[in-house]
Design an enzyme around this catalytic site. Structure first.
Site, PDB file in Angstrom:
ATOM      1  N   SER A   7      -2.201  12.419   7.628  1.00 56.77           N
ATOM      2  CA  SER A   7      -2.471  12.940   8.972  1.00 56.77           C
ATOM      3  C   SER A   7      -1.311  12.748   9.937  1.00 56.77           C
ATOM      4  O   SER A   7      -1.306  13.348  11.010  1.00 56.77           O
ATOM      5  CB  SER A   7      -3.724  12.274   9.550  1.00 56.77           C
ATOM      6  OG  SER A   7      -3.577  10.865   9.613  1.00 56.77           O
ATOM      7  N   ASP A  59      -5.147   9.030  20.011  1.00 56.14           N
ATOM      8  CA  ASP A  59      -6.594   8.975  19.794  1.00 56.14           C
ATOM      9  C   ASP A  59      -7.063   7.651  19.212  1.00 56.14           C
ATOM     10  O   ASP A  59      -8.187   7.534  18.747  1.00 56.14           O
ATOM     11  CB  ASP A  59      -7.041  10.130  18.888  1.00 56.14           C
ATOM     12  CG  ASP A  59      -6.327  10.118  17.534  1.00 56.14           C
ATOM     13  OD1 ASP A  59      -5.575   9.163  17.257  1.00 56.14           O
ATOM     14  OD2 ASP A  59      -6.527  11.074  16.747  1.00 56.14           O
ATOM     15  N   HIS A 110      -3.696   7.865  15.784  1.00 55.65           N
ATOM     16  CA  HIS A 110      -2.420   8.566  15.698  1.00 55.65           C
ATOM     17  C   HIS A 110      -1.669   8.447  17.022  1.00 55.65           C
ATOM     18  O   HIS A 110      -2.247   8.005  18.029  1.00 55.65           O
ATOM     19  CB  HIS A 110      -2.664  10.041  15.356  1.00 55.65           C
ATOM     20  CG  HIS A 110      -3.556  10.233  14.180  1.00 55.65           C
ATOM     21  ND1 HIS A 110      -4.926  10.446  14.300  1.00 55.65           N
ATOM     22  CD2 HIS A 110      -3.294  10.223  12.842  1.00 55.65           C
ATOM     23  CE1 HIS A 110      -5.459  10.564  13.105  1.00 55.65           C
ATOM     24  NE2 HIS A 110      -4.502  10.424  12.194  1.00 55.65           N
TER      25      HIS A 110
END
Length: 360
Positions: A33, A332, A335
């Site tokens: 991610s 968030d 990340h």
């Protein structure tokens, strides 16, 4: 044999100079991610995936793009720095991949599912895009990228392998393993990354960036889920020491692996990208990077010390972004912000957080 190695090294050195003075043919990215630019969402986002909702993507794209940030990622900034288009996700049909492709997918691990099943935590892995699979995806694209001249074309392209490892440890930690128990698997995980590097070199790669893992003990999700009332569990900057020790062990082994690969393949430029030290310095000295917030997520529902709640994550109802994401390190809680990723990309291209730097 020695003469052939010296000739190969001389040719490689000349190519290093040539590429440093011009643009790479392409960038090919692998990872999770931290670098996925849309693979997980190509066939429609999985149910409950919050990153397809506002305010994800608001800073640069003005909409959610399946990137886990408010804007661009490190790989996006690398593409811009070398005059290349932002990398299309490899699973998107009809794309032109000759100038780059991104095989990274959210949730990716180094190890295949069998590894996690052997640890009794197979249910903690929720996609089928480990490192080996991503390299297979790339091999499937190669005919459309470089035809019958792949060795030459790929030798003048930049490969970014990771980071890998973060989700291998997440699966263990969320599956009930302690950081110390998870560290017992670090050697196996690092060996898997090393094998991935060698596979890419075998395909023709000559420029390979291999990032380490991040100081997760400083991340809001870990600080929230594993926080304690014991001050001794934290370092002087408020990070959970045991979790950062796990990351440090992985990175120490990975640096040794990269060093051995550099010796084994002297004609290739294999670069260790130091994610950990750069981000940890941002935690220690946030104002040096333009941040006023280092341990608190920008996007969340406003709850708790770190603005992270599993039931009210960024993208969920009730969650919202801070007024100025560029003043925050964490986007968030899991990340980083675009502002952080830009500075990380700078540190990889010019140093001092890539050894050797991409450009030198």
């Amino acid at each position: 044999m020695a003469a052939r190695v010296l000739v190969a090294f001389a040719v490689a050195s000349a190519m290093f100079v040539a590429v440093s003075g011009q643009k790479f043919n392409a960038i090919f990215s692998f990872g999770d991610s931290m670098s996925d630019t849309g693979n997980l969402c190509v066939n429609g986002p999985p149910a409950g995936l919050t990153l397809t909702q506002p305010p994800y993507g608001e800073t640069f794209f003005g909409r959610a793009t399946c990137r886990c940030s408010d804007g661009r990622l490190v790989v996006d900034f690398l593409a811009e720095k070398f005059g290349l288009p932002l990398l299309p996700p490899s699973k998107r049909g009809g794309s032109d991949f000759r100038r780059g492709a991104n095989m990274a997918i959210i949730g990716a691990t180094t190890m295949d599912s069998g590894f996690f099943q052997s640890l009794g935590i197979g249910d903690k892995i929720w996609n089928n895009g480990p490192l080996n699979t991503q390299i297979q995806w790339f091999q499937q694209l190669m005919p459309s990228i470089c035809g019958s001249s792949c060795k030459t074309y790929l030798s003048k392209s930049l490969f970014v392998l990771g980071e890998f490892g973060g989700n291998d440890y997440n699966a263990q930690l969320f599956g009930g393993y302690t950081p110390e128990q998870a560290a017992g698997q670090s050697g196996t995980i690092v060996d898997g990354i090393g094998k991935g590097v060698e596979q890419l070199i075998g395909l023709g790669a000559m420029y390979v960036v291999v990032p380490g893992v991040l100081p997760v003990g400083c991340f809001p999700i870990y600080l929230t889920l594993y926080g304690t009332s014991n001050a001794g569990d934290y370092d002087q900057y408020g990070c959970l020491t045991r979790f950062n020790t796990l990351s440090s062990r992985h990175n120490s082994l990975l640096q040794a692996k990269v060093s051995s690969l550099q010796s084994k393949y002297p004609w290739a430029r294999i670069m260790y990208a130091d994610f950990y030290s750069h981000v940890y310095d941002m935690v220690k000295s946030p104002s040096n990077y333009g941040f006023s917030t280092n341990l608190r997520a920008c996007c969340g529902a406003g709850g708790g010390k770190y603005n992270y709640q599993n039931g009210a994550r960024c993208g969920m109802s009730g969650a919202y972004a801070c007024s100025n994401p560029s003043s925050s390190l964490s986007w968030d809680g899991i990340h980083l912000t675009e502002a952080a990723y830009k500075q990380i990309a700078d540190g990889w291209v010019n140093g001092p957080y890539c050894h050797p730097p991409i450009m030198s």
